[in-house]
Design a protein around this motif. Sequence first.
Motif, PDB file in Angstrom:
ATOM      1  N   SER A 269       0.806  -1.218   0.000  1.00 32.19           N
ATOM      2  CA  SER A 269       0.000   0.000   0.000  1.00 32.19           C
ATOM      3  C   SER A 269       0.839   1.267   0.000  1.00 32.19           C
ATOM      4  CB  SER A 269      -0.915   0.004   1.232  1.00 32.19           C
ATOM      5  OG  SER A 269      -0.148   0.128   2.420  1.00 32.19           O
TER       6      SER A 269
ATOM      7  N   PHE B 164      -3.509   1.571  -5.748  1.00 29.94           N
ATOM      8  CA  PHE B 164      -4.700   1.280  -4.976  1.00 29.94           C
ATOM      9  C   PHE B 164      -4.982  -0.204  -5.130  1.00 29.94           C
ATOM     10  CE2 PHE B 164      -5.021   5.711  -6.284  1.00 29.94           C
ATOM     11  CZ  PHE B 164      -5.257   6.326  -5.062  1.00 29.94           C
TER      12      PHE B 164
ATOM     13  N   GLN C 109     -10.325  -0.599   0.286  1.00 31.72           N
ATOM     14  CA  GLN C 109      -9.799  -0.180  -1.014  1.00 31.72           C
ATOM     15  C   GLN C 109     -10.799  -0.459  -2.135  1.00 31.72           C
ATOM     16  OE1 GLN C 109      -5.990   0.673  -2.037  1.00 31.72           O
ATOM     17  NE2 GLN C 109      -6.621   1.841  -0.240  1.00 31.72           N
TER      18      GLN C 109
ATOM     19  N   ARG D 268     -10.059   8.152  -4.046  1.00 31.85           N
ATOM     20  CA  ARG D 268      -8.701   8.032  -4.563  1.00 31.85           C
ATOM     21  C   ARG D 268      -8.071   9.420  -4.762  1.00 31.85           C
ATOM     22  NH1 ARG D 268     -11.234   3.433  -5.801  1.00 31.85           N
ATOM     23  NH2 ARG D 268     -10.038   1.538  -6.256  1.00 31.85           N
TER      24      ARG D 268
END
Length: 490
Positions: free
Chosen positions: A298, A318, A363, A371
């Motif tokens: 991540s 992502f 996510q 995002r």
Amino acid sequence: MKLKKEYDLICVGGGIMSATLALITKLLDSKVDILILERLDKVAQESSAAWNNAGTGHSALCELNYCPEENGKVSIKKAIDICTQFEISKQFWSYLVDKKLLENPDEFIASVKHHSWVLGKENADYLEKRFKSFQEHFMFDSIEFTREIDTMKDWFPLIMNDRNESEIMAASRIDRGTEVNYGSLTEKLFHILETEFNTPVHCNMEVLDIDPDTDIAWTVEAKNLKTKEKCQIDAEHVFIGAGGGSLLLLQKVEIDEKEGYGGFPVSGEWLVCKNEEIIKQYNAKVYSKAGIGDPPMSTPHLDTRYIDGKKQLMFGPFAGFSPKFLKEGSNFDLFKSIQFDNIPSMFGAFWHNLPLTKYLIEQVLMSKEDRMDSLRKFVKKAKDEDWEVVKAGQRVQIIKKDEFEGGKLQFGTEVISSKDGSITCLLGASPGASTATSIMLEVIEKAFPELINSKKGKEKLKEMIPFYNAEITKKLFYKELKKSKVSLKL
């Protein structure tokens, strides 16, 4: 080219791993008869493809997850290992360029400075400790460190625009960082195999099974996806380098070493800039720290990329979840991989990684605006219309047996091999492509020790890869660094 009945080595998968293995093997002994089978209609379409990976020449110059802090001290042991492996890759590529086998290196590798950048006092203090540890080792002693806003404005102005100067932050930089288009490199390596060593890739060929053979080590059953015809091909050695698809094939192989292995698939997405003016303003790779409790995958970064001759700007990654093991895979891949021998591993890994499951769910549920909010931690006034979401590749993280936890999720790569080395399989993901040369040398050590251990082989390897089995001194490191810089036009 028509398929023969028997080969010395069959490589399953048309990515950078198979290309590197086949080419090193041919350079050591051109008589080794090699067949490469690829399921898709072109090479380098999965993990090796430029849009499917970070493109960073992973050398631990900016990736903070390679330098854990324990009891107030920052360990750089893993960073040294990763840096060494990437330099080995560069040495191999340099050798190919010097021998006029690999042309136009600027089409696959470019010089882009590597930065680490963090917010908050605790993170800034960590980065300074890492800087001091790096300064003491010759592989990283050119590192720069700053807490000064003006210096950071000079290093990466796009990130520093409109930023509150009262924020506590710190950054480090190493000039020799690289950006790599592994897709372009892979295509070039296969071109060398085809034109110089008569070793083409047979595309649209799906490997269905790999069985032991009484006369020769293995029989590979494959299907031509265009004609639907099936065939059986014998080989003394088989390498399974099919990215996320490797696990499913390994499970069909009758060797004890495969037992207990499972896989955890993770998909990815990037935010890609569409505004040429913004792209022109930025020329850097800037990595930050993963959030507390978040997995290493991540780690957010804002990267200059060069893809198919065009400069790009990407932010991410992502993570997401898909049961597929390949981008062009099946939604049943994960379920097919669950077998009696790996159920304890799979359950143990799941139970002990509930935070990862929570992270992936979060996510998956992120909207584009979510995002964009993440991006705005880097670029304060990023506008929605300047960025688009692009799907990246599919990765399968290794799950392996663990005496205490039943199973453990492992980030990295691992070579699984039969006792006699006649079949090898690569599982896992990052840093992957960056360290392909080192990983494939490990495969050759297991599969073809006679090539490595012969006098001719040792001399050839020393010429191709000076770091191989060598004590890496400061003098040797800088000598080879300078040499690869010239050869690769960095």
